[in-house]
Design a protein around this motif. Structure first.
Motif, PDB file in Angstrom:
ATOM      1  N   GLN A 192       0.825  -1.215   0.000  1.00 13.01           N
ATOM      2  CA  GLN A 192       0.000   0.000   0.000  1.00 13.01           C
ATOM      3  C   GLN A 192       0.863   1.272   0.000  1.00 13.01           C
ATOM      4  O   GLN A 192       0.743   2.110   0.907  1.00 13.01           O
ATOM      5  N   PRO A 193       1.727   1.436  -0.988  1.00  6.20           N
ATOM      6  CA  PRO A 193       2.609   2.615  -0.989  1.00  6.20           C
ATOM      7  C   PRO A 193       1.834   3.924  -1.061  1.00  6.20           C
ATOM      8  O   PRO A 193       2.310   4.960  -0.587  1.00  6.20           O
ATOM      9  N   TRP A 194       0.601   3.895  -1.643  1.00  4.94           N
ATOM     10  CA  TRP A 194      -0.175   5.127  -1.773  1.00  4.94           C
ATOM     11  C   TRP A 194      -0.659   5.672  -0.423  1.00  4.94           C
ATOM     12  O   TRP A 194      -1.088   6.809  -0.326  1.00  4.94           O
ATOM     13  N   GLU A 195      -0.576   4.842   0.597  1.00  3.13           N
ATOM     14  CA  GLU A 195      -0.974   5.288   1.928  1.00  3.13           C
ATOM     15  C   GLU A 195       0.144   6.074   2.638  1.00  3.13           C
ATOM     16  O   GLU A 195      -0.090   6.675   3.683  1.00  3.13           O
ATOM     17  N   GLY A 196       1.327   6.019   2.070  1.00  5.78           N
ATOM     18  CA  GLY A 196       2.465   6.646   2.745  1.00  5.78           C
ATOM     19  C   GLY A 196       2.812   8.031   2.204  1.00  5.78           C
ATOM     20  O   GLY A 196       2.360   8.438   1.127  1.00  5.78           O
ATOM     21  N   ARG A 197       3.563   8.754   2.970  1.00 13.55           N
ATOM     22  CA  ARG A 197       4.178  10.008   2.532  1.00 13.55           C
ATOM     23  C   ARG A 197       5.678   9.875   2.823  1.00 13.55           C
ATOM     24  O   ARG A 197       6.083   9.788   3.986  1.00 13.55           O
ATOM     25  N   ASN A 198       6.468   9.862   1.790  1.00 12.17           N
ATOM     26  CA  ASN A 198       7.854   9.412   1.877  1.00 12.17           C
ATOM     27  C   ASN A 198       8.791  10.544   2.311  1.00 12.17           C
ATOM     28  O   ASN A 198       9.103  11.448   1.531  1.00 12.17           O
ATOM     29  N   ALA A 199       9.238  10.460   3.561  1.00 11.81           N
ATOM     30  CA  ALA A 199      10.147  11.488   4.077  1.00 11.81           C
ATOM     31  C   ALA A 199      11.536  11.382   3.457  1.00 11.81           C
ATOM     32  O   ALA A 199      12.262  12.377   3.387  1.00 11.81           O
ATOM     33  N   LEU A 200      11.897  10.182   2.970  1.00  7.14           N
ATOM     34  CA  LEU A 200      13.181  10.058   2.284  1.00  7.14           C
ATOM     35  C   LEU A 200      13.139  10.766   0.932  1.00  7.14           C
ATOM     36  O   LEU A 200      14.113  11.385   0.512  1.00  7.14           O
ATOM     37  N   ASP A 201      11.993  10.668   0.249  1.00  7.64           N
ATOM     38  CA  ASP A 201      11.840  11.428  -0.996  1.00  7.64           C
ATOM     39  C   ASP A 201      12.010  12.922  -0.729  1.00  7.64           C
ATOM     40  O   ASP A 201      12.619  13.639  -1.533  1.00  7.64           O
ATOM     41  N   ALA A 202      11.478  13.377   0.384  1.00 10.53           N
ATOM     42  CA  ALA A 202      11.633  14.792   0.736  1.00 10.53           C
ATOM     43  C   ALA A 202      13.103  15.133   0.915  1.00 10.53           C
ATOM     44  O   ALA A 202      13.581  16.173   0.435  1.00 10.53           O
ATOM     45  N   ALA A 203      13.855  14.265   1.602  1.00  7.58           N
ATOM     46  CA  ALA A 203      15.277  14.519   1.819  1.00  7.58           C
ATOM     47  C   ALA A 203      16.052  14.510   0.514  1.00  7.58           C
ATOM     48  O   ALA A 203      16.927  15.361   0.277  1.00  7.58           O
ATOM     49  N   VAL A 204      15.717  13.554  -0.367  1.00  8.46           N
ATOM     50  CA  VAL A 204      16.413  13.481  -1.664  1.00  8.46           C
ATOM     51  C   VAL A 204      16.111  14.714  -2.512  1.00  8.46           C
ATOM     52  O   VAL A 204      17.005  15.300  -3.130  1.00  8.46           O
ATOM     53  N   LEU A 205      14.845  15.112  -2.543  1.00  6.34           N
ATOM     54  CA  LEU A 205      14.486  16.320  -3.286  1.00  6.34           C
ATOM     55  C   LEU A 205      15.188  17.548  -2.700  1.00  6.34           C
ATOM     56  O   LEU A 205      15.662  18.414  -3.437  1.00  6.34           O
ATOM     57  N   CYS A 206      15.233  17.613  -1.387  1.00  5.43           N
ATOM     58  CA  CYS A 206      15.918  18.729  -0.731  1.00  5.43           C
ATOM     59  C   CYS A 206      17.378  18.779  -1.151  1.00  5.43           C
ATOM     60  O   CYS A 206      17.890  19.850  -1.509  1.00  5.43           O
ATOM     61  N   TYR A 207      18.045  17.642  -1.115  1.00  5.18           N
ATOM     62  CA  TYR A 207      19.462  17.594  -1.500  1.00  5.18           C
ATOM     63  C   TYR A 207      19.640  18.033  -2.954  1.00  5.18           C
ATOM     64  O   TYR A 207      20.557  18.797  -3.280  1.00  5.18           O
ATOM     65  N   ASN A 208      18.743  17.567  -3.828  1.00  7.98           N
ATOM     66  CA  ASN A 208      18.821  17.960  -5.235  1.00  7.98           C
ATOM     67  C   ASN A 208      18.504  19.447  -5.422  1.00  7.98           C
ATOM     68  O   ASN A 208      19.119  20.120  -6.261  1.00  7.98           O
ATOM     69  N   ASN A 209      17.549  19.955  -4.656  1.00 14.25           N
ATOM     70  CA  ASN A 209      17.253  21.391  -4.723  1.00 14.25           C
ATOM     71  C   ASN A 209      18.487  22.221  -4.376  1.00 14.25           C
ATOM     72  O   ASN A 209      18.794  23.219  -5.034  1.00 14.25           O
TER      73      ASN A 209
END
Length: 408
Positions: A192-209
């Motif tokens: 059920q990945p759609w139930e989650g909000r991925n904090a690692l994705d946030a960190a990766v996006l932050c690093y790329n930003n």
């Protein structure tokens, strides 16, 4: 002045073996910031045995101050302070060479003490203090010393910076440390990945930003970051991640601009991933170093007399050597923190630098710069015209009127 120079050289030479062992013992036993209990004991015992009045646990459990002599503004007896550091880096040990900073500042203080003793009736030679400054890698206690008015009666502050080149006026940048926490929602990454909000994705996006932002920054603006916590297991969508960033800039005005740009990058990552974000900024930001020109010129001349060769490489001269809370001190009292080459160009914060910091070559370099530091302080302390130039230089730069004593 010649007799003072000989006195400094003799006093340091007489203690060279003991100074070497002092630095080696700190190097062999690296301790992180606020945990430097062994170094604290070594340094306070060493100075007390040599006639300094020592106050242990000053400002922090591993801080100290050790003084000799007495300052007197009315008679012109001045107070010089050497900023002593001794904390190590995680995993790498003394990859910043602070065992050498401790050795150099203690040695320089011994040189000043000898001159004060030899010239007890001299008008301007007054007091020398070694300020033990733990945790330079974290929340530096020099800022605590400023906040508690320690430097109110200090006329000069001096230290050194182990490095890959000899530079009398190194560039040290303002630094702001920030910790980010991204809060998402855990879920089964397969079922059920759609139930989650991925904090690692946030960190990766932050690093790329931040990586994209770097190309738009002014010279001397820098951002370094790591993901210090990125999740638990691959099949659990990470609900919490932590990142640490260091923001550096030429001065506090540029830092305000950089913080604004970085904050936008941090928040954008949270919005894109529907995560929450928390900021935690250090309450001990480090200021840029305002090197006192007169003191730096004297230091360079005295160091050359000891055989130190200064780099003329423009790239090295214009490359920042990092940041230090010595920068904060330089905004309240005339200060220098020259960089010195410990072993032919080995780079800081590497295992190679750690190894080099324990070698005889590094010790020999340290002794030379310690003598130059002491001679610089003595020349300023005993010559009113030199101190007037020091004062003029200090008043000419930002923050120059803060914390000055009255020179006679």
């Amino acid at each position: 002045m010649e007799s003072y120079i000989k006195c400094v050289e003799k006093s340091i030479d007489n203690e060279e073996n003991q100074l070497r062992e002092l630095g080696q013992e700190i190097w062999r036993n690296p301790e992180l910031g606020r945990q430097e209990f062994h170094a604290h004991t070594l340094l306070t015992s060493f100075l007390r045995e040599r006639g300094f009045e020592v106050e242990e646990q000053f400002l922090a459990p591993t801080g100290f101050r050790a003084s000799f002599g007495a300052s007197d503004q009315e008679s012109g007896k001045l107070h010089v302070c050497f900023l002593c550091e001794y904390d190590a880096l995680p995993e790498l040990g003394h990859a910043s060479g602070r065992n050498l900073i401790a050795e150099a500042t203690v040695a320089a203080a011994l040189g000043i003490k000898a001159v004060i003793e030899t010239n007890s009736n001299g008008k301007r030679l007054g007091k020398v203090t070694v300020l033990g400054c733990p945790d330079q890698e974290g929340n530096g206690t020099k800022i605590d010393a400023i906040n508690q008015d320690f430097f109110k009666d200090v006329d000069l502050a001096l230290t050194v910076t182990p490095y890959s080149a000899n530079i009398s006026k190194p560039i040290m940048l303002t630094i702001m440390r920030v910790t980010l926490l991204y809060q998402g929602k855990a879920a089964h990454a397969s079922a059920q990945p759609w139930e989650g909000r991925n904090a690692l994705d946030a960190a990766v996006l932050c690093y790329n930003n931040i990586s994209v932002l770097r190309q738009q920054l002014k010279p001397f603006m820098q951002i370094h970051g790591v993901i210090s916590s990125g999740g638990v297991k691959p099949n659990i969508i990470p609900e919490k991640t932590e990142m640490k960033f260091y923001l550096r800039a030429r001065d506090h005005l540029d830092m305000a601009f950089l913080q604004q740009r970085a904050n936008a990058a941090f928040v954008a990552a949270a919005k894109a991933t529907q995560c929450e974000i928390e900021f935690s900024f250090t309450d001990h930001p480090y200021s840029n170093l305002l090197t006192n020109n007169t003191l730096a010129e004297i230091y360079e001349r005295q160091a050359k007399s000891q055989g130190v060769k200064f780099t003329t490489d423009c790239d090295k001269l214009n490359t920042p050597v990092g940041s230090s809370d010595a920068g904060n001190v330089s905004h309240v009292v005339p200060c220098i923190a020259p960089a010195f080459d410990i072993d032919g160009g080995v780079v800081n914060h590497t295992t190679e630098f750690t190894e080099a910091a324990g070698e005889v070559a590094a010790h020999c370099s340290t002794v030379r710069v310690a003598k130059a530091l002491a001679m610089t302080a003595v020349e300023a302390m005993q010559d009113v015209s030199v101190m007037n130039k020091v004062k003029q230089d200090f008043m000419a730069v930002e923050g120059g009127s803060v914390g000055l004593t009255s020179w006679q």
